[in-house]
Design a protein around this motif. Structure first.
Motif, short mmCIF file in Angstrom:
data_model
loop_
_atom_site.label_atom_id
_atom_site.label_comp_id
_atom_site.label_asym_id
_atom_site.label_seq_id
_atom_site.Cartn_x
_atom_site.Cartn_y
_atom_site.Cartn_z
N SER A 51 120.58 -23.20 97.54
CA SER A 51 121.62 -23.89 96.60
C SER A 51 120.76 -24.85 95.59
O SER A 51 121.20 -24.95 94.48
CB SER A 51 122.06 -25.02 97.50
N ASP A 77 121.71 -24.68 91.67
CA ASP A 77 121.57 -25.76 90.53
C ASP A 77 120.82 -25.72 89.56
O ASP A 77 121.25 -26.09 88.02
CB ASP A 77 121.41 -27.26 91.34
N GLY A 131 136.58 -30.54 91.89
CA GLY A 131 135.79 -31.24 93.08
C GLY A 131 135.31 -32.38 92.56
O GLY A 131 134.02 -32.78 93.26
N THR A 189 129.74 -35.85 90.34
CA THR A 189 129.96 -35.17 91.35
C THR A 189 128.97 -35.52 92.49
O THR A 189 128.10 -36.35 92.38
CB THR A 189 129.82 -33.74 91.02
N GLU A 190 129.31 -34.87 93.85
CA GLU A 190 128.32 -35.24 94.95
C GLU A 190 127.30 -34.18 94.44
O GLU A 190 127.43 -33.01 93.71
CB GLU A 190 128.98 -34.45 96.12
N ASP A 249 125.70 -31.78 95.71
CA ASP A 249 125.68 -30.46 96.11
C ASP A 249 126.88 -29.61 95.35
O ASP A 249 127.14 -28.41 95.41
CB ASP A 249 125.94 -30.26 97.54
N ASP A 250 127.86 -30.51 94.63
CA ASP A 250 128.84 -29.84 94.00
C ASP A 250 128.77 -29.72 92.57
O ASP A 250 129.66 -29.03 91.69
CB ASP A 250 130.14 -30.77 94.16
N THR A 303 127.09 -27.64 90.58
CA THR A 303 127.10 -26.36 90.09
C THR A 303 128.68 -25.74 90.13
O THR A 303 129.03 -25.22 89.09
CB THR A 303 126.20 -25.40 90.81
N ALA A 304 129.36 -26.00 91.15
CA ALA A 304 130.76 -25.22 91.19
C ALA A 304 131.67 -26.20 90.21
O ALA A 304 132.27 -25.41 89.52
CB ALA A 304 131.14 -25.53 92.70
N VAL A 305 131.40 -27.47 90.12
CA VAL A 305 132.34 -28.32 89.11
C VAL A 305 131.90 -27.70 87.91
O VAL A 305 132.88 -27.61 86.76
CB VAL A 305 131.98 -29.64 89.27
N SER A 358 133.46 -24.30 86.97
CA SER A 358 135.10 -24.50 86.96
C SER A 358 135.42 -25.05 85.51
O SER A 358 136.09 -24.41 84.88
CB SER A 358 135.50 -25.41 88.03
#
Length: 242
Positions: free
Chosen positions: A47, A51, A161, A176-177, A179-180, A182-184, A187
């Protein structure tokens, strides 16, 4: 490097980045190397690496460069960089966190102590100011043309997210949090948004306004010295420069 998530500060920093992109590439390259050494070359299971890749892409580092750095960092003969974090107080009681990657801890520690001491600050023990900051994912969405609808950006960010969002001049700052992030970021990119940065930051809980001209001069000089040191990855502080 950035003082805090307010875009006024980040924009000043971005201007410096644009003037010296080679340094940015070098610094992110080191971050990639450290991430690979810590968790392996596969971003699906690492992870931290995932990032840093998102951060690299947000800074317009080509995919070929990222792949090459990851491959080189997997080589056992590559330079063994490590992450080191320094904390201390700048003039006027401003809290400072300096994130470094180094292949020589003694050299970097001596440099950091010198920068603090020379400018009226003091290098402290680990954790001495970290409690004043919250670790958050921060994604900065470009709205320089003013074409984006705030409600729509908020909707897309929350659906992706994100925890929160705020308009700040010609950008939107999405939180974001850790850990989130990258995903956000991925998106939002898929929705066509231009990201100016996407990374985990240390966001101050409160800010300090400097009024003494000597303190202001020394604070800026200290930040410039950090900026010029290739071992320094990020500098987080709670100086209110607005």
């Amino acid at each position: 490097m950035s003082g805090h998530s307010k875009w006024a500060t980040m924009h000043r920093k971005k201007e410096k980045i644009d003037a010296a992109r080679g340094k940015v590439f070098t610094r992110i390259g080191r971050e990639l190397a450290v991430a690979v050494r810590m968790g392996g070359p596969d971003p699906n299971s690492n992870s931290k690496l995932r990032d840093v890749i998102a951060k690299a892409k947000a800074n317009n580092i080509p995919n070929d460069n990222i792949t090459r750095i990851i491959k080189k960092s997997s080589d056992s003969d590559s330079a063994a960089y490590e992450e080191v974090i320094y904390e201390g107080y700048a003039p006027g009681g401003v809290a400072v966190i300096v994130e470094c990657t180094t292949d020589n801890r003694n050299r970097t520690a001596a440099d950091m102590r010198h920068y603090f001491d020379k400018n009226g600050g003091s290098l402290g023990a680990s954790g001495c100011v970290g409690w004043m900051f919250d670790r958050k994912g921060v994604i900065v969405v470009n709205n320089e043309d003013g074409d984006l609808d705030e409600d729509k950006v908020m909707e897309d960010a929350l659906e992706a997210g994100a925890a929160d969002m705020e308009a700040d001049g010609d950008v939107f700052s999405v939180y974001t949090e850790p850990d989130d992030v990258t995903a956000v970021a991925e998106s939002l990119t898929s929705h066509g948004y231009e990201l100016l940065s996407a990374q985990v930051e240390m966001v101050p809980q409160t800010y300090i306004k400097l009024t003494d001209e000597t303190d202001i001069k020394n604070m800026q000089k200290m930040l410039d010295m950090f900026e010029d040191n290739d071992d320094v990855q990020n500098v987080w502080h709670n100086w209110d420069q607005d």
